[in-house]
Design a protein around this motif. Structure first.
Motif, PDB file in Angstrom:
ATOM      1  N   SER A   8       0.851  -1.176   0.000  1.00 44.18           N
ATOM      2  CA  SER A   8       0.000   0.000   0.000  1.00 44.18           C
ATOM      3  C   SER A   8       0.893   1.234   0.000  1.00 44.18           C
ATOM      4  O   SER A   8       1.808   1.351   0.815  1.00 44.18           O
ATOM      5  CB  SER A   8      -0.895  -0.004   1.235  1.00 44.18           C
ATOM      6  OG  SER A   8      -1.668   1.185   1.307  1.00 44.18           O
ATOM      7  N   THR A   9       0.646   2.146  -0.943  1.00 43.29           N
ATOM      8  CA  THR A   9       1.407   3.397  -1.007  1.00 43.29           C
ATOM      9  C   THR A   9       0.427   4.556  -1.114  1.00 43.29           C
ATOM     10  O   THR A   9      -0.755   4.361  -1.418  1.00 43.29           O
ATOM     11  CB  THR A   9       2.362   3.428  -2.219  1.00 43.29           C
ATOM     12  OG1 THR A   9       1.613   3.753  -3.397  1.00 43.29           O
ATOM     13  CG2 THR A   9       3.079   2.094  -2.405  1.00 43.29           C
ATOM     14  N   PRO A  10       0.885   5.789  -0.903  1.00 46.67           N
ATOM     15  CA  PRO A  10      -0.007   6.940  -1.052  1.00 46.67           C
ATOM     16  C   PRO A  10      -0.619   7.056  -2.450  1.00 46.67           C
ATOM     17  O   PRO A  10      -1.669   7.680  -2.617  1.00 46.67           O
ATOM     18  CB  PRO A  10       0.914   8.129  -0.751  1.00 46.67           C
ATOM     19  CG  PRO A  10       1.977   7.562   0.134  1.00 46.67           C
ATOM     20  CD  PRO A  10       2.209   6.167  -0.372  1.00 46.67           C
ATOM     21  N   ASP A  11       0.022   6.445  -3.435  1.00 47.18           N
ATOM     22  CA  ASP A  11      -0.471   6.497  -4.808  1.00 47.18           C
ATOM     23  C   ASP A  11      -1.198   5.223  -5.225  1.00 47.18           C
ATOM     24  O   ASP A  11      -1.455   5.007  -6.410  1.00 47.18           O
ATOM     25  CB  ASP A  11       0.692   6.765  -5.763  1.00 47.18           C
ATOM     26  CG  ASP A  11       1.355   8.109  -5.506  1.00 47.18           C
ATOM     27  OD1 ASP A  11       0.619   9.090  -5.285  1.00 47.18           O
ATOM     28  OD2 ASP A  11       2.593   8.160  -5.490  1.00 47.18           O
ATOM     29  N   GLU A  37       9.661   4.714  -8.147  1.00 53.27           N
ATOM     30  CA  GLU A  37       8.683   5.342  -7.265  1.00 53.27           C
ATOM     31  C   GLU A  37       9.107   5.264  -5.800  1.00 53.27           C
ATOM     32  O   GLU A  37       9.759   4.317  -5.371  1.00 53.27           O
ATOM     33  CB  GLU A  37       7.325   4.659  -7.410  1.00 53.27           C
ATOM     34  CG  GLU A  37       6.658   4.871  -8.752  1.00 53.27           C
ATOM     35  CD  GLU A  37       5.361   4.097  -8.831  1.00 53.27           C
ATOM     36  OE1 GLU A  37       4.315   4.670  -8.468  1.00 53.27           O
ATOM     37  OE2 GLU A  37       5.390   2.926  -9.236  1.00 53.27           O
ATOM     38  N   ASP A  38       8.687   6.255  -5.027  1.00 52.65           N
ATOM     39  CA  ASP A  38       8.863   6.252  -3.585  1.00 52.65           C
ATOM     40  C   ASP A  38       7.740   5.419  -2.975  1.00 52.65           C
ATOM     41  O   ASP A  38       6.552   5.693  -3.207  1.00 52.65           O
ATOM     42  CB  ASP A  38       8.807   7.676  -3.055  1.00 52.65           C
ATOM     43  CG  ASP A  38       9.022   7.753  -1.549  1.00 52.65           C
ATOM     44  OD1 ASP A  38       9.207   6.691  -0.915  1.00 52.65           O
ATOM     45  OD2 ASP A  38       8.981   8.870  -1.011  1.00 52.65           O
ATOM     46  N   GLY A  40       6.896   5.174   0.108  1.00 56.55           N
ATOM     47  CA  GLY A  40       6.315   5.706   1.322  1.00 56.55           C
ATOM     48  C   GLY A  40       7.097   5.309   2.555  1.00 56.55           C
ATOM     49  O   GLY A  40       8.139   4.662   2.481  1.00 56.55           O
ATOM     50  N   PRO A  41       6.597   5.674   3.713  1.00 55.70           N
ATOM     51  CA  PRO A  41       7.330   5.456   4.958  1.00 55.70           C
ATOM     52  C   PRO A  41       7.394   3.984   5.336  1.00 55.70           C
ATOM     53  O   PRO A  41       6.555   3.191   4.955  1.00 55.70           O
ATOM     54  CB  PRO A  41       6.536   6.261   5.986  1.00 55.70           C
ATOM     55  CG  PRO A  41       5.141   6.290   5.426  1.00 55.70           C
ATOM     56  CD  PRO A  41       5.303   6.351   3.943  1.00 55.70           C
ATOM     57  N   GLU A  42       8.416   3.643   6.121  1.00 54.07           N
ATOM     58  CA  GLU A  42       8.531   2.300   6.685  1.00 54.07           C
ATOM     59  C   GLU A  42       7.756   2.260   7.997  1.00 54.07           C
ATOM     60  O   GLU A  42       7.603   3.282   8.668  1.00 54.07           O
ATOM     61  CB  GLU A  42      10.006   1.976   6.938  1.00 54.07           C
ATOM     62  CG  GLU A  42      10.853   1.930   5.678  1.00 54.07           C
ATOM     63  CD  GLU A  42      10.561   0.712   4.816  1.00 54.07           C
ATOM     64  OE1 GLU A  42      10.015  -0.264   5.358  1.00 54.07           O
ATOM     65  OE2 GLU A  42      10.867   0.752   3.614  1.00 54.07           O
ATOM     66  N   PRO A  44       6.384  -0.976   5.620  1.00 56.79           N
ATOM     67  CA  PRO A  44       5.365  -1.026   4.583  1.00 56.79           C
ATOM     68  C   PRO A  44       4.110  -1.745   5.063  1.00 56.79           C
ATOM     69  O   PRO A  44       4.152  -2.577   5.962  1.00 56.79           O
ATOM     70  CB  PRO A  44       6.044  -1.807   3.461  1.00 56.79           C
ATOM     71  CG  PRO A  44       7.067  -2.654   4.152  1.00 56.79           C
ATOM     72  CD  PRO A  44       7.542  -1.839   5.311  1.00 56.79           C
TER      73      PRO A  44
END
Length: 242
Positions: A8-11, A37-38, A40-42, A44
């Motif tokens: 799951s990522t912000p995008d 792509e980034d 997101g934070p750890e 995950p």
């Protein structure tokens, strides 16, 4: 060996492969070209590692001749859930069990396979919990028993080479206590035999999931429990029960 996850990522959901202690976003389940792509934070958030077109379950009943056979059935794809997602019990269920199982993720179209090349059609392996309503018994083909919300947790990722798939230890824990300990070696049929039998009748497509059956890994679960399935060489799948 490649470890493939769906994160799951912000995008939105992204496929990724393990890169040391981090994850690298890739184009798809089958194309591991980095996207840059980034993620997101750890740490995950792991989603179900695949979105299958079909989920096929297996049991291994003994026939009148005393020999076991592979019995397949299809589970609704809407039952698939990821690690950490709650398994939701039906209000009419009086006994529900978790079943720790090895799951196969298909990598190539598979039809009428031979034993010698069956495993070449497997992309990788993941951990499955084939949640089953035992009581009340309401049908002979497992539809109602296995079709509940989040009744097929998968994850946390896919391992392409976990070791010999026919000799992997499976441990099921309920509320932190190990209540079942077995191995895929206790299944009456090998992974290759399962694929050969299933593909006599159906064609499996890339991304489909096959549950190989429970080698006596069933454990009663209740609302408020936490259930964990560990398979050596792959990982740990954990879900609360709601």
């Amino acid at each position: 060996m490649t470890r493939i996850a769906r994160l799951s990522t912000p995008d939105g959901p992204r496929y990724a492969i393990a890169d040391g202690g981090s994850w690298t976003a890739v184009r798809s389940l089958f194309d591991h070209t980095p996207t840059g792509e980034d993620l997101g934070p750890e740490p995950p958030v792991f989603l179900a590692p695949v979105e299958p077109g079909q989920v096929v379950g297996c049991s291994h009943p003994t026939g009148p001749d005393g020999r076991s056979r592979v019995q397949g059935w299809q589970k609704p794809i809407g039952t698939v859930a990821g690690t950490g997602e709650p398994v939701r019990l039906n209000e009419w269920s009086t006994r529900v069990v978790a079943e720790g199982e090895l799951a196969l993720v298909i990598g190539r179209r598979a039809s009428r396979l031979g034993r010698q090349d069956a495993l070449e059609h497997v992309l990788g392996y993941t951990v499955a919990n084939d949640v089953t309503t035992v009581e009340p018994a309401v049908d002979a083909v497992f539809f109602a028993a296995k079709a509940g919300a989040s009744h097929t947790p998968l994850g946390p990722w896919i391992e392409t080479e976990p070791g010999a798939p026919d000799d992997l230890e499976i441990v099921v824990e309920v509320d932190g206590e190990a209540v079942r300990r077995s191995s895929t070696s206790a299944l009456p049929s090998t992974v290759a035999d399962i694929l050969v039998e299933l593909t006599r009748w159906i064609t499996l497509e890339p991304g489909d999931v096959v549950l190989t059956g429970s080698p006596s890994t069933d454990a009663t679960i209740r609302a408020g429990s936490g259930v964990t399935v560990r398979i050596a060489g792959i990982g740990t799948l954990g879900n609360p029960v709601a």
